[in-house]
Design a protein around this motif. Structure first.
Motif, mmCIF file in Angstrom:
data_model
loop_
_atom_site.group_PDB
_atom_site.id
_atom_site.type_symbol
_atom_site.label_atom_id
_atom_site.label_comp_id
_atom_site.label_asym_id
_atom_site.label_seq_id
_atom_site.Cartn_x
_atom_site.Cartn_y
_atom_site.Cartn_z
ATOM 1 N N PHE A 1 0.829 -1.209 0.000
ATOM 2 C CA PHE A 1 0.000 0.000 0.000
ATOM 3 C C PHE A 1 0.861 1.256 0.000
ATOM 4 C CE2 PHE A 1 -2.772 3.277 1.787
ATOM 5 C CZ PHE A 1 -3.781 3.222 0.837
ATOM 6 N N ARG A 2 1.945 1.238 0.741
ATOM 7 C CA ARG A 2 2.830 2.414 0.734
ATOM 8 C C ARG A 2 3.482 2.584 -0.640
ATOM 9 N NH1 ARG A 2 3.174 1.121 6.360
ATOM 10 N NH2 ARG A 2 4.735 -0.480 6.044
ATOM 11 N N LEU A 3 3.783 1.493 -1.318
ATOM 12 C CA LEU A 3 4.289 1.572 -2.687
ATOM 13 C C LEU A 3 3.235 2.230 -3.569
ATOM 14 C CD1 LEU A 3 6.662 0.061 -4.659
ATOM 15 C CD2 LEU A 3 4.553 -1.016 -5.393
ATOM 16 N N CYS A 4 1.987 1.859 -3.375
ATOM 17 C CA CYS A 4 0.886 2.458 -4.141
ATOM 18 C C CYS A 4 0.815 3.962 -3.894
ATOM 19 C CB CYS A 4 -0.444 1.814 -3.759
ATOM 20 S SG CYS A 4 -0.578 0.074 -4.197
ATOM 21 N N LEU A 5 0.961 4.370 -2.645
ATOM 22 C CA LEU A 5 0.936 5.798 -2.323
ATOM 23 C C LEU A 5 2.085 6.542 -2.995
ATOM 24 C CD1 LEU A 5 -0.003 5.778 1.467
ATOM 25 C CD2 LEU A 5 -1.395 6.635 -0.426
ATOM 26 N N GLY A 6 3.192 5.856 -3.212
ATOM 27 C CA GLY A 6 4.322 6.475 -3.886
ATOM 28 C C GLY A 6 4.084 6.673 -5.378
ATOM 29 N N PHE A 7 3.115 5.950 -5.931
ATOM 30 C CA PHE A 7 2.854 6.035 -7.356
ATOM 31 C C PHE A 7 1.676 6.921 -7.726
ATOM 32 C CE2 PHE A 7 5.856 2.733 -8.140
ATOM 33 C CZ PHE A 7 6.203 2.897 -9.467
ATOM 34 N N VAL A 8 0.703 7.036 -6.862
ATOM 35 C CA VAL A 8 -0.483 7.821 -7.190
ATOM 36 C C VAL A 8 -0.686 8.905 -6.142
ATOM 37 C CG1 VAL A 8 -1.631 5.995 -8.490
ATOM 38 C CG2 VAL A 8 -1.996 6.145 -6.044
ATOM 39 N N LYS A 9 -1.451 9.910 -6.515
ATOM 40 C CA LYS A 9 -1.549 11.107 -5.683
ATOM 41 C C LYS A 9 -2.530 11.001 -4.529
ATOM 42 C CE LYS A 9 -0.125 14.213 -9.298
ATOM 43 N NZ LYS A 9 -0.428 15.327 -10.151
ATOM 44 N N ASP A 10 -3.564 10.229 -4.660
ATOM 45 C CA ASP A 10 -4.529 10.190 -3.564
ATOM 46 C C ASP A 10 -4.798 8.768 -3.099
ATOM 47 O OD1 ASP A 10 -6.525 9.037 -5.190
ATOM 48 O OD2 ASP A 10 -7.414 10.957 -5.673
ATOM 49 N N ARG A 11 -5.371 8.686 -1.917
ATOM 50 C CA ARG A 11 -5.600 7.398 -1.270
ATOM 51 C C ARG A 11 -6.613 6.540 -2.030
ATOM 52 N NH1 ARG A 11 -2.757 7.145 3.161
ATOM 53 N NH2 ARG A 11 -3.365 5.919 4.913
ATOM 54 N N GLU A 12 -7.605 7.165 -2.629
ATOM 55 C CA GLU A 12 -8.605 6.389 -3.357
ATOM 56 C C GLU A 12 -7.958 5.661 -4.545
ATOM 57 O OE1 GLU A 12 -12.763 7.250 -5.600
ATOM 58 O OE2 GLU A 12 -12.415 8.297 -3.698
ATOM 59 N N LEU A 13 -7.120 6.371 -5.279
ATOM 60 C CA LEU A 13 -6.393 5.723 -6.373
ATOM 61 C C LEU A 13 -5.433 4.668 -5.840
ATOM 62 C CD1 LEU A 13 -5.498 8.565 -8.910
ATOM 63 C CD2 LEU A 13 -7.002 6.603 -9.264
ATOM 64 N N ALA A 14 -4.819 4.960 -4.699
ATOM 65 C CA ALA A 14 -3.909 3.992 -4.092
ATOM 66 C C ALA A 14 -4.658 2.708 -3.744
ATOM 67 C CB ALA A 14 -3.236 4.584 -2.862
ATOM 68 N N HIS A 15 -5.884 2.848 -3.256
ATOM 69 C CA HIS A 15 -6.696 1.658 -2.947
ATOM 70 C C HIS A 15 -7.015 0.878 -4.226
ATOM 71 C CE1 HIS A 15 -7.431 1.989 1.356
ATOM 72 N NE2 HIS A 15 -7.590 3.289 1.200
ATOM 73 N N ASP A 16 -7.344 1.595 -5.296
ATOM 74 C CA ASP A 16 -7.616 0.934 -6.575
ATOM 75 C C ASP A 16 -6.386 0.165 -7.066
ATOM 76 O OD1 ASP A 16 -10.138 2.045 -6.490
ATOM 77 O OD2 ASP A 16 -9.700 3.612 -7.991
ATOM 78 N N LEU A 17 -5.242 0.823 -7.014
ATOM 79 C CA LEU A 17 -3.996 0.184 -7.430
ATOM 80 C C LEU A 17 -3.689 -1.021 -6.538
ATOM 81 C CD1 LEU A 17 -1.357 -0.070 -9.007
ATOM 82 C CD2 LEU A 17 -0.424 1.805 -7.613
#
Length: 178
Positions: free
Chosen positions: A32-48
């Motif tokens: 999840f932290r890797l996801c946050l490093g790639f996208v700007k918001d938490r909702e997109l991070a959850h999708d990723l």
């Protein structure tokens, strides 16, 4: 379905589910932290994050034990994140929420810690893709050898990249040398 009555199939299915559950528990926070490093918001991070989990599930039986399972998981996460962020860049920009209206759920951090963490992830998000992955994995105390395997660069070059990333992040976080 005929497969559901077959005890071997049921045992194989249960084994896969158990292995996936163990992988999920061991790697969910890092992914999840890797996801946050790639996208700007938490909702997109959850999708990723969901997309990465689906890929891990689908390919779990193809893991050949040539490398450590965590390296395999990070490699899937990295490749999926690159593809996902490329797709997101092609989408039209959506309006951001006004400042102070972040939908992110608090993680038992103080407001100041939350702001600092958000600044760090914003700075990481401004880095090139490979640097984002390296920075995120480094924050997870991932060994250089694993970072090298995930990113496909040599272990020595990982050390060089980390030094450059630290300089870049320092400049992004303190543009006026404060």
């Amino acid at each position: 379905m005929v497969y559901d009555t077959n005890p071997e199939f049921r045992q194989m299915k249960n084994s896969k589910e158990l292995e996936f559950e163990n992988l999920y528990k061991a790697h969910k926070d890092k992914i999840f932290r890797l996801c946050l490093g790639f996208v700007k918001d938490r909702e997109l991070a959850h999708d990723l994050f969901q997309e990465i989990l689906i890929k891990i599930w689908r390919h779990l039986e193809s893991f050949r034990s040539d490398s450590d399972i965590s390296t395999w998981v990070y490699r899937i996460a990295y490749n999926t994140a690159i593809t996902f962020s490329a797709k997101e860049k092609k989408k039209p920009e959506q309006a951001d929420l006004p400042s102070g209206m972040d939908l992110a759920e608090p993680e038992n951090n103080s407001h100041e810690q939350e702001l600092q963490l958000q600044k760090l992830y914003n700075a990481i998000n401004a880095l090139p893709e490979t640097d984002r992955v390296i920075a995120t994995l480094l924050l997870e105390n991932t060994p250089y050898k694993t970072i090298a395997a995930v990113t496909g660069i040599s272990e020595n070059y990982v050390a060089v990249k980390i030094n450059r990333i630290k300089i870049s992040l320092t400049q992004l976080l303190n543009p006026y040398g404060k």
